[in-house]
Design an enzyme around this catalytic site. Structure first.
Site, PDB file in Angstrom:
ATOM      1  CE1 TYR A 197      -3.012  -3.053   0.282  1.00 36.15           C
ATOM      2  CE2 TYR A 197      -3.469  -2.491   2.562  1.00 36.15           C
ATOM      3  CZ  TYR A 197      -3.675  -3.303   1.469  1.00 36.15           C
ATOM      4  OH  TYR A 197      -4.549  -4.360   1.566  1.00 36.15           O
ATOM      5  N   GLY A 255     -24.146  -2.890  -3.399  1.00 34.77           N
ATOM      6  CA  GLY A 255     -24.778  -3.133  -4.702  1.00 34.77           C
ATOM      7  C   GLY A 255     -25.993  -2.255  -4.889  1.00 34.77           C
ATOM      8  CG  PHE A 311     -15.047  -3.922  -1.848  1.00 35.69           C
ATOM      9  CD1 PHE A 311     -15.036  -2.559  -1.632  1.00 35.69           C
ATOM     10  CD2 PHE A 311     -15.779  -4.415  -2.921  1.00 35.69           C
ATOM     11  CE1 PHE A 311     -15.737  -1.691  -2.456  1.00 35.69           C
ATOM     12  CE2 PHE A 311     -16.487  -3.558  -3.753  1.00 35.69           C
ATOM     13  CZ  PHE A 311     -16.461  -2.199  -3.522  1.00 35.69           C
ATOM     14  N   PRO A 312     -15.667  -4.534   2.547  1.00 31.73           N
ATOM     15  CG  PRO A 312     -15.349  -3.840   4.765  1.00 31.73           C
ATOM     16  CD  PRO A 312     -14.679  -3.886   3.427  1.00 31.73           C
TER      17      PRO A 312
END
Length: 288
Positions: free
Chosen positions: A68, A218, A213-214
């Site tokens: 990162y 959508g 990516f919790p």
């Protein structure tokens, strides 16, 4: 919703590897770097504030990686939080190398993994890393060589526990034959549960499951959608519900939402205090 000064504590605790106790709602430190997870953030001072605030809010699990930045995230963590509190666990990873913004390539050669571990120890200012994760399995290098090197680093006391990322159940089982594995970090959220079999394996074997990516929701978050009605009832945002759902989904779940702003961090951590009813939990699961 409650308003305790340390809302992360409401998420309950989990012991990684049976001995590293963390509050289950953690913080993922990928977004405190520049665009494409490359270089320095626009506002390094805000990144430091975010990290300090996370700990103030009760977060005791911070997940990062050598890649990162590269190294930017680890160096900011050190700047913000070193010397570390006794109850703070910093997990990092190696095995993805960077050749530019947005570019990630698996490299699992033993000498590379060792070099990256030594660099992470130095950048984080640690003598031992609580949870060290193989960021990706490198298909070009025998798994025995990749995990064998991590097992050596563990024997040397440089790391305490070994985890995996983006793996199948078969890969976890193969890895466990080489060295004990305590955690798995796969993509998983309310809207994308393709890793359900991996999560179930982790539950059966008491491995930490760290969904990255919790908070993807959508189409569920659109006005009038299922999240909308439940969110209104809880005075919560759809993102908070998505995190509350994950925490409720499994006792081995350690969600690590990331953000580069203090305001957004406070909103994410407050999700630990959202208590879904069985009915709300089920209707969110079905809606997705």
């Amino acid at each position: 919703m409650g308003s305790s000064s340390q809302p992360a504590k409401a998420s309950g605790t989990y012991r990684i590897g049976g001995d590293l106790q963390v509050d289950r709602l953690g913080y993922g430190a990928m977004q405190i770097t520049g665009p494409g997870v490359w270089g320095d953030p626009k506002d390094p001072a805000e990144a430091v504030r975010v990290l300090r605030r996370a700990y103030e809010l009760g977060v005791t699990f911070i997940d990062t990686a050598d890649s990162y930045g590269p190294f930017v995230s680890e160096l900011l963590i050190r700047e913000a939080l070193h010397p570390y509190a006794d109850d703070l666990v910093i997990a990092t990873k190696a095995g993805l190398t960077r050749s530019g913004p947005g570019d990630w390539r698996p490299v699992g050669r033993p000498e590379y993994l060792r070099q990256q571990c030594e660099l992470s120890l130095r950048h984080l200012g640690l003598e031992s890393i609580g949870l060290y994760q193989l960021h990706r399995i490198d298909a070009k290098v025998p798994l025995e060589d990749q995990l064998g090197e991590l097992a050596l680093l563990k024997q040397e006391g440089k790391i305490r526990h070994i985890g995996l990322s983006e793996v199948t159940v078969a890969q976890i089982e193969a890895a466990q034959k080489i060295t004990p594995i305590v955690s798995v970090q796969n993509l998983y959220n309310l809207a994308d549960r393709s890793a359900e079999d991996v999560l179930e394996h982790c539950e059966r074997n008491d491995l930490a499951f760290i969904p990255w990516f919790p908070i993807a929701t959508g189409n569920l978050a659109k006005p009038g959608g299922p999240l909308d009605a439940i969110a209104t009832g809880h005075d919560a945002t759809p993102a908070q519900l998505a995190l509350a759902w994950l925490l409720r989904r499994s006792p081995v779940m350690l969600p690590i939402p990331g953000t580069s702003s203090v305001g957004h961090l406070e909103e994410n951590v407050a999700a630990a205090e959202v208590q879904l009813t069985d009915e709300e939990y089920d209707s969110l699961a079905k809606a997705a």
